[in-house]
Design a protein around this motif. Structure first.
Motif, PDB file in Angstrom:
ATOM      1  N   LEU A 231      35.093  25.301  53.677  1.00 27.80           N
ATOM      2  CA  LEU A 231      36.338  25.230  52.905  1.00 27.80           C
ATOM      3  C   LEU A 231      36.588  26.531  52.155  1.00 27.80           C
ATOM      4  CD1 LEU A 231      36.124  21.609  51.473  1.00 27.80           C
ATOM      5  CD2 LEU A 231      37.772  22.477  53.149  1.00 27.80           C
ATOM      6  N   ALA A 232      35.559  27.066  51.519  1.00 22.72           N
ATOM      7  CA  ALA A 232      35.712  28.297  50.739  1.00 22.72           C
ATOM      8  C   ALA A 232      36.069  29.486  51.623  1.00 22.72           C
ATOM      9  CB  ALA A 232      34.434  28.586  49.958  1.00 22.72           C
ATOM     10  N   LEU A 233      35.582  29.488  52.854  1.00 24.41           N
ATOM     11  CA  LEU A 233      35.852  30.594  53.777  1.00 24.41           C
ATOM     12  C   LEU A 233      37.042  30.305  54.694  1.00 24.41           C
ATOM     13  CD1 LEU A 233      32.161  31.483  54.671  1.00 24.41           C
ATOM     14  CD2 LEU A 233      33.745  32.850  53.281  1.00 24.41           C
ATOM     15  N   ARG A 234      37.715  29.170  54.439  1.00 24.08           N
ATOM     16  CA  ARG A 234      38.897  28.771  55.213  1.00 24.08           C
ATOM     17  C   ARG A 234      38.594  28.648  56.698  1.00 24.08           C
ATOM     18  NH1 ARG A 234      44.125  30.373  52.157  1.00 24.08           N
ATOM     19  NH2 ARG A 234      43.293  30.467  50.059  1.00 24.08           N
ATOM     20  N   MET A 235      37.501  27.946  56.962  1.00 23.64           N
ATOM     21  CA  MET A 235      37.083  27.666  58.337  1.00 23.64           C
ATOM     22  C   MET A 235      37.022  26.160  58.508  1.00 23.64           C
ATOM     23  SD  MET A 235      33.766  30.080  58.680  1.00 23.64           S
ATOM     24  CE  MET A 235      33.632  29.690  60.402  1.00 23.64           C
ATOM     25  N   THR A 236      36.953  25.711  59.735  1.00 28.62           N
ATOM     26  CA  THR A 236      36.744  24.286  59.937  1.00 28.62           C
ATOM     27  C   THR A 236      35.251  23.993  59.825  1.00 28.62           C
ATOM     28  OG1 THR A 236      36.481  24.436  62.330  1.00 28.62           O
ATOM     29  CG2 THR A 236      38.727  24.121  61.495  1.00 28.62           C
ATOM     30  N   THR A 237      34.963  22.824  59.329  1.00 26.72           N
ATOM     31  CA  THR A 237      33.564  22.412  59.201  1.00 26.72           C
ATOM     32  C   THR A 237      32.868  22.363  60.555  1.00 26.72           C
ATOM     33  OG1 THR A 237      34.101  21.178  57.216  1.00 26.72           O
ATOM     34  CG2 THR A 237      32.039  20.622  58.289  1.00 26.72           C
ATOM     35  N   PRO A 238      33.513  21.840  61.620  1.00 27.75           N
ATOM     36  CA  PRO A 238      32.813  21.829  62.909  1.00 27.75           C
ATOM     37  C   PRO A 238      32.377  23.212  63.371  1.00 27.75           C
ATOM     38  CG  PRO A 238      34.709  20.378  63.003  1.00 27.75           C
ATOM     39  CD  PRO A 238      34.794  21.125  61.692  1.00 27.75           C
TER      40      PRO A 238
ATOM     41  N   THR B  35      43.055  20.564  71.786  1.00 28.40           N
ATOM     42  CA  THR B  35      43.461  21.940  71.490  1.00 28.40           C
ATOM     43  C   THR B  35      42.838  22.361  70.163  1.00 28.40           C
ATOM     44  OG1 THR B  35      45.414  21.301  70.213  1.00 28.40           O
ATOM     45  CG2 THR B  35      45.703  21.541  72.621  1.00 28.40           C
ATOM     46  N   ALA B  36      42.894  23.635  69.870  1.00 31.46           N
ATOM     47  CA  ALA B  36      42.354  24.138  68.600  1.00 31.46           C
ATOM     48  C   ALA B  36      43.056  23.490  67.416  1.00 31.46           C
ATOM     49  CB  ALA B  36      42.482  25.663  68.536  1.00 31.46           C
ATOM     50  N   LYS B  37      44.370  23.332  67.498  1.00 28.37           N
ATOM     51  CA  LYS B  37      45.134  22.706  66.422  1.00 28.37           C
ATOM     52  C   LYS B  37      44.732  21.246  66.248  1.00 28.37           C
ATOM     53  CE  LYS B  37      48.407  22.295  63.378  1.00 28.37           C
ATOM     54  NZ  LYS B  37      48.122  22.637  62.016  1.00 28.37           N
ATOM     55  N   GLN B  38      44.537  20.533  67.347  1.00 28.97           N
ATOM     56  CA  GLN B  38      44.109  19.140  67.272  1.00 28.97           C
ATOM     57  C   GLN B  38      42.722  19.023  66.646  1.00 28.97           C
ATOM     58  OE1 GLN B  38      44.589  18.283  71.434  1.00 28.97           O
ATOM     59  NE2 GLN B  38      46.562  17.265  71.128  1.00 28.97           N
ATOM     60  N   LYS B  39      41.825  19.928  67.017  1.00 24.88           N
ATOM     61  CA  LYS B  39      40.480  19.930  66.435  1.00 24.88           C
ATOM     62  C   LYS B  39      40.550  20.166  64.927  1.00 24.88           C
ATOM     63  CE  LYS B  39      38.109  21.524  70.565  1.00 24.88           C
ATOM     64  NZ  LYS B  39      37.255  22.558  71.172  1.00 24.88           N
ATOM     65  N   GLN B  40      41.371  21.120  64.528  1.00 27.23           N
ATOM     66  CA  GLN B  40      41.535  21.426  63.108  1.00 27.23           C
ATOM     67  C   GLN B  40      42.053  20.205  62.354  1.00 27.23           C
ATOM     68  OE1 GLN B  40      40.796  24.219  61.417  1.00 27.23           O
ATOM     69  NE2 GLN B  40      41.634  23.538  59.491  1.00 27.23           N
ATOM     70  N   THR B  41      43.071  19.564  62.903  1.00 23.60           N
ATOM     71  CA  THR B  41      43.669  18.397  62.255  1.00 23.60           C
ATOM     72  C   THR B  41      42.674  17.248  62.149  1.00 23.60           C
ATOM     73  OG1 THR B  41      45.855  19.037  63.049  1.00 23.60           O
ATOM     74  CG2 THR B  41      45.579  16.744  62.368  1.00 23.60           C
ATOM     75  N   LEU B  42      41.982  16.959  63.240  1.00 25.76           N
ATOM     76  CA  LEU B  42      40.983  15.887  63.213  1.00 25.76           C
ATOM     77  C   LEU B  42      39.858  16.180  62.226  1.00 25.76           C
ATOM     78  CD1 LEU B  42      40.610  14.858  66.964  1.00 25.76           C
ATOM     79  CD2 LEU B  42      41.351  13.411  65.069  1.00 25.76           C
ATOM     80  N   ALA B  43      39.399  17.428  62.225  1.00 24.62           N
ATOM     81  CA  ALA B  43      38.322  17.807  61.308  1.00 24.62           C
ATOM     82  C   ALA B  43      38.770  17.652  59.857  1.00 24.62           C
ATOM     83  CB  ALA B  43      37.872  19.239  61.584  1.00 24.62           C
ATOM     84  N   GLU B  44      39.985  18.045  59.561  1.00 24.01           N
ATOM     85  CA  GLU B  44      40.502  17.911  58.195  1.00 24.01           C
ATOM     86  C   GLU B  44      40.627  16.447  57.792  1.00 24.01           C
ATOM     87  OE1 GLU B  44      44.111  20.191  58.180  1.00 24.01           O
ATOM     88  OE2 GLU B  44      43.024  22.099  58.222  1.00 24.01           O
TER      89      GLU B  44
END
Length: 111
Positions: free
Chosen positions: A54-61, A88-97
């Motif tokens: 979160l601090a580095l603005r990355m996804t946890t996965p 997709t990358a966007k879907q992964k980001q959304t699911l991870a969030e």
């Protein structure tokens, strides 16, 4: 990936983000001694990896993958999301969030 490789990864991301070691510590809510994982001294836990991501603005996965982290008593969901080839990358980001939001809510409710 070795601990040293992971340490180099965190250091590189931190430097590219123009964030000092102390700033990362403050924004991640992790003490300087615990953050020594960046220098290869300590391997961060899943909770710390989430906070660093979160601090580095990355996804946890992505952070979990780079740390070669597999939660022993937790969920493998972040890794499953990160490695799913049908998303997709966007879907992964959304699911991870969404997943992280649910986990954070559950942690708050448990206190």
């Amino acid at each position: 990936m070795t601990d040293r490789d992971f340490s180099s990864f965190v250091r590189d991301v931190r430097k590219r983000a123009h964030v000092s070691f102390r700033e990362l510590s403050d924004s991640a809510g992790v003490s300087n001694p615990y953050l020594q994982g960046e220098r290869g001294v300590r391997r961060p836990s899943g909770a710390v990896l989430r906070q660093l991501a979160l601090a580095l603005r990355m996804t946890t996965p992505i952070m979990y993958l780079r740390a070669n982290f597999t939660p022993e008593n937790g969920s493998a969901m972040p890794l499953a999301i990160a490695t799913d080839r049908d998303l997709t990358a966007k879907q992964k980001q959304t699911l991870a969030e969404m997943y992280e939001a649910f986990c954070s809510e559950n942690e708050r409710s448990a206190k």
